[in-house]
Design a protein around this motif. Sequence first.
Motif, PDB file in Angstrom:
ATOM      1  N   ILE A   6       0.620  -1.172  -0.003  1.00 15.48           N
ATOM      2  CA  ILE A   6      -0.010   0.039  -0.120  1.00 15.48           C
ATOM      3  C   ILE A   6       0.799   1.222   0.066  1.00 15.48           C
ATOM      4  O   ILE A   6       1.754   1.350   0.843  1.00 15.48           O
ATOM      5  CB  ILE A   6      -1.011   0.116   1.086  1.00 15.48           C
ATOM      6  N   VAL A   7       0.613   1.949  -1.127  1.00 20.88           N
ATOM      7  CA  VAL A   7       1.487   3.162  -1.187  1.00 20.88           C
ATOM      8  C   VAL A   7       0.471   4.348  -0.974  1.00 20.88           C
ATOM      9  O   VAL A   7      -0.411   4.680  -1.875  1.00 20.88           O
ATOM     10  CB  VAL A   7       2.283   3.435  -2.337  1.00 20.88           C
ATOM     11  N   SER A   8       0.823   5.036   0.062  1.00 18.00           N
ATOM     12  CA  SER A   8      -0.009   6.317   0.444  1.00 18.00           C
ATOM     13  C   SER A   8       0.690   7.336   1.305  1.00 18.00           C
ATOM     14  O   SER A   8       1.200   6.849   2.135  1.00 18.00           O
ATOM     15  CB  SER A   8      -1.286   6.023   0.995  1.00 18.00           C
ATOM     16  N   ILE A  17      -7.341   0.868   4.201  1.00 16.81           N
ATOM     17  CA  ILE A  17      -6.897  -0.086   3.125  1.00 16.81           C
ATOM     18  C   ILE A  17      -6.409  -1.217   3.679  1.00 16.81           C
ATOM     19  O   ILE A  17      -6.930  -2.395   3.252  1.00 16.81           O
ATOM     20  CB  ILE A  17      -6.150   0.646   1.910  1.00 16.81           C
ATOM     21  N   ALA A  18      -5.630  -1.164   4.537  1.00 17.33           N
ATOM     22  CA  ALA A  18      -5.128  -2.522   5.052  1.00 17.33           C
ATOM     23  C   ALA A  18      -6.240  -3.312   6.093  1.00 17.33           C
ATOM     24  O   ALA A  18      -6.218  -4.271   6.137  1.00 17.33           O
ATOM     25  CB  ALA A  18      -3.834  -2.082   6.367  1.00 17.33           C
ATOM     26  N   ASP A  19      -6.831  -2.414   6.714  1.00 16.79           N
ATOM     27  CA  ASP A  19      -8.304  -3.045   7.485  1.00 16.79           C
ATOM     28  C   ASP A  19      -9.124  -3.886   6.100  1.00 16.79           C
ATOM     29  O   ASP A  19      -9.612  -5.051   6.789  1.00 16.79           O
ATOM     30  CB  ASP A  19      -8.960  -2.014   8.164  1.00 16.79           C
ATOM     31  N   PHE A  26      -5.156 -11.577   2.758  1.00 18.40           N
ATOM     32  CA  PHE A  26      -3.855 -11.137   2.458  1.00 18.40           C
ATOM     33  C   PHE A  26      -2.977 -11.187   3.876  1.00 18.40           C
ATOM     34  O   PHE A  26      -3.267 -10.564   4.793  1.00 18.40           O
ATOM     35  CB  PHE A  26      -3.915  -9.677   2.282  1.00 18.40           C
ATOM     36  N   SER A  27      -2.011 -12.117   3.796  1.00 22.07           N
ATOM     37  CA  SER A  27      -1.310 -12.364   5.031  1.00 22.07           C
ATOM     38  C   SER A  27      -0.013 -11.256   5.156  1.00 22.07           C
ATOM     39  O   SER A  27       0.370 -11.082   6.413  1.00 22.07           O
ATOM     40  CB  SER A  27      -0.740 -13.661   5.044  1.00 22.07           C
ATOM     41  N   PHE A 109     -14.351  -1.080  -3.896  1.00 16.78           N
ATOM     42  CA  PHE A 109     -12.700  -1.413  -3.591  1.00 16.78           C
ATOM     43  C   PHE A 109     -12.670  -2.994  -3.478  1.00 16.78           C
ATOM     44  O   PHE A 109     -11.502  -3.515  -4.161  1.00 16.78           O
ATOM     45  CB  PHE A 109     -12.102  -0.567  -2.641  1.00 16.78           C
ATOM     46  N   TYR A 110     -13.401  -3.684  -2.878  1.00 23.30           N
ATOM     47  CA  TYR A 110     -13.076  -4.981  -2.555  1.00 23.30           C
ATOM     48  C   TYR A 110     -13.543  -5.615  -3.930  1.00 23.30           C
ATOM     49  O   TYR A 110     -12.900  -6.517  -4.263  1.00 23.30           O
ATOM     50  CB  TYR A 110     -14.341  -5.572  -1.536  1.00 23.30           C
ATOM     51  N   GLN A 111     -14.508  -5.478  -4.634  1.00 21.17           N
ATOM     52  CA  GLN A 111     -14.595  -6.014  -5.991  1.00 21.17           C
ATOM     53  C   GLN A 111     -13.533  -5.545  -6.934  1.00 21.17           C
ATOM     54  O   GLN A 111     -13.222  -6.670  -7.859  1.00 21.17           O
ATOM     55  CB  GLN A 111     -16.010  -5.253  -6.641  1.00 21.17           C
TER      56      GLN A 111
END
Length: 189
Positions: A6-8, A17-19, A26-27, A109-111
Amino acid sequence: MDSVLIVSNTADTMAIIADLLRSERFSRIATAQNGAEARRIIIESDFDLIIIDSPLTDELGDDLSMSASEKTTAGIILIVSAIDVLEISSRVEEYGVFVLPKPISSEFFYQAAKLLSASRKRVMHLENENKKLQQKIEEIRIVDRAKLILVQVLKMSEPQAQHYIEKQSMNLRQTRLATAENILRTYER
């Protein structure tokens, strides 16, 4: 998929996004706060998914997405302001970058992440099939060269050379490729 970058430039966006991604499979989640740091991380590690929240502190993010596309097999999502979606999308679409507008709903986002996951799996499967075919073609070339050597040096017919290679492979319990390579080492100089 199990690894994501994740780049922000905002910690809040990274956390959101991580949550969202932790609820999936995603491990390993890595983060970067600018393009330079992201480029360094991309060189050091492989990722299944790269998410870039534009703009970054040192660049817009479209160059990073195109660079990542050329250097990795990761699925890439570039999140940009709704005003810039069409313009940026036209620049990065040939690189396979998926552009999403801000603000973005968690469902959308999930889709998008699922779509990229499915596409990446398909591409990886095709790449693996391509590698297998390339190896098979190379094996056929080597076996054919060995048959040609047997025809030229030992004056065998092509069917006799084929039979010889197959019989040697069975007798020595090795592949036709290994037998052909042994023949080439013996007779080619």
